[in-house]
Design a protein around this motif. Structure first.
Motif, PDB file in Angstrom:
ATOM      1  N   UNK A 283      -9.099-104.683  10.642  1.00 26.02           N
ATOM      2  CA  UNK A 283      -9.500-103.689  11.796  1.00 26.02           C
ATOM      3  C   UNK A 283     -10.661-103.080  11.791  1.00 26.02           C
ATOM      4  N   UNK A 284     -11.419-103.456  12.563  1.00 29.70           N
ATOM      5  CA  UNK A 284     -12.817-102.328  12.466  1.00 29.70           C
ATOM      6  C   UNK A 284     -12.854-101.256  13.594  1.00 29.70           C
ATOM      7  N   UNK A 285     -13.478-100.212  13.373  1.00 35.93           N
ATOM      8  CA  UNK A 285     -13.682 -99.080  14.409  1.00 35.93           C
ATOM      9  C   UNK A 285     -14.737 -99.720  15.432  1.00 35.93           C
ATOM     10  N   UNK A 286     -14.639 -99.310  16.939  1.00 35.56           N
ATOM     11  CA  UNK A 286     -15.429 -99.955  17.761  1.00 35.56           C
ATOM     12  C   UNK A 286     -16.840 -99.249  17.277  1.00 35.56           C
TER      13      UNK A 286
END
Lengths: 225, 225
Positions: free
Chosen positions: B102-105
């Motif tokens: 998961x990446x942060x926006x």
DNA sequence: GTTGCTCCTCATTATTTGCTCACCTAGGTA
DNA sequence: TACCTAGGTGAGCAAATAATGAGGAGCAAC
């Protein structure tokens, strides 16, 4: 070492987060009410905030907005319902990332890591404020192209202040930010560095008066008089 | 204004990316199948591509290869598993950067920004080495045609510093870069090599003073005083 | 083994930076 | 005004860091 602020009213959950963050090598501090966050951040340094949406005292969205008024720190919202996220994005309330309950502890750590990494990236990028240009890679500061020759501490100091123009930084906070170890120095030491910083900036731009002292509180960077 | 091409089959994710890119002031276009990318790029302009690895129609790796045949645009791969990255790097399929889910926006935005900036830099700024010429194959360095006779370590050191003029390299980083094995040497060793390097450069060009020490931080290569 | 070369370390000196003290000035307050 | 507290400043000292010279360890060629 980075420090994470956990804002969460459910003790069990907060404990769980704290445990995993600690294992991943982060420092942490726990607050269980929304209305204490701003006050804490005014007096203490933190690199990232995990913010629950449902909070006693003050709602998570409101906390986020208020913090955004003086800080650009990464904020990760924690929410119980996936559907909420859509609404949150719409609100543009300034959070950086979102995690849904139930989450896996490792997901939290992964998100924290990702967001802190981003900040580090941002910092090596040269932030430009009204002609000032700080390049952390080069340890070099310029004003309108002219070099300001700063020592390490002076550079860090300017970097801290300039990162959030207008915000008042207390001496305690400045010390905590510059000295990651638990060194204790006199208040006058900060003054001394401020003096040198002002002098060096004045040497390049005598007409400028950007470092303001706030009586009884600390210092603030601001360009417009 | 730069335009980002998003290649992603999960609609929610694509929407999230788009929202943040828009907020950051980028144009964007969304494609959800791998086999439409090349066609799109042949007929439309884009400055950077965010490319998911798992795609219907055509695999991300394959898309990347095909695009590379006619374009040097920055490509950021998006992948679900961190372990994949190692494999991808091994493949040398031509991507410029990698982001894990998961990446942060905002991490996405930061990466996009960083990569676009790099391209701009490349276009405008030629690396200033002003007469220095290093031939890594022959381990041979010259200044304005004159040979500087360096040992292996000295050569690597100069090469590292000269690659990014102005950037400050800490001793730790220098050691990691020169000693790929986990050998541990004293800090003073670096100093020693710096000394010798300076001496040898001075022998060829006494008027030059290109290796500067930065108190408390490390060393930097710079030609203009 | 010896020679010659490179690389590393240690000890010493030189330099730079950071911290504090003491004293002074300025801001806030009764 | 007079008083008190906070901030500004210059000098001097202490600590941290860098430059340097001399010497030892490892290694390959002979």
């Amino acid at each position: 070492m980075s420090k994470v602020l956990i804002v969460e009213d459910e003790p069990k959950l907060a404990e769980l987060m704290a445990a995993y963050l600690e294992q991943a090598g982060y420092e942490h501090h726990h607050i269980d009410r929304g209305d204490q966050v701003v006050d804490y951040l005014k007096n203490n340094q933190a690199d990232l905030m995990l913010l629950d949406l449902m909070l006693p005292g003050l709602d998570g969205v409101e906390v986020c907005k208020q913090v955004r008024q003086f800080s650009g720190m990464p904020i990760i919202m924690v929410t119980a319902k996936a559907e909420e996220i859509d609404r949150l994005i719409g609100l543009e309330m300034g959070a950086d990332d979102y995690v849904c309950k139930p989450f896996s502890p490792r997901e939290i750590v992964a998100r924290v890591k990702a967001n802190l990494r981003r900040v580090e990236l941002d910092q090596t990028e040269a932030p430009k404020t009204d002609g000032f240009d700080l390049d952390a890679d080069r340890l070099r500061a310029t004003y309108k192209g002219e070099l300001i020759d700063l020592t390490t501490v002076e550079f860090q100091l300017l970097q801290l202040l300039i990162k959030e123009p207008g915000r008042v930084f207390g001496r305690d906070m400045i010390m905590k930010s510059i000295y990651t170890d638990s060194r204790v120095v006199s208040d006058r030491t900060i003054d001394s560095h401020i003096k040198k910083l002002r002098k060096k900036i004045a040497a390049v731009a005598p007409e400028l008066n950007v470092i303001h002292s706030v009586y009884g509180a600390g210092y603030r960077f601001e360009n417009n008089d």
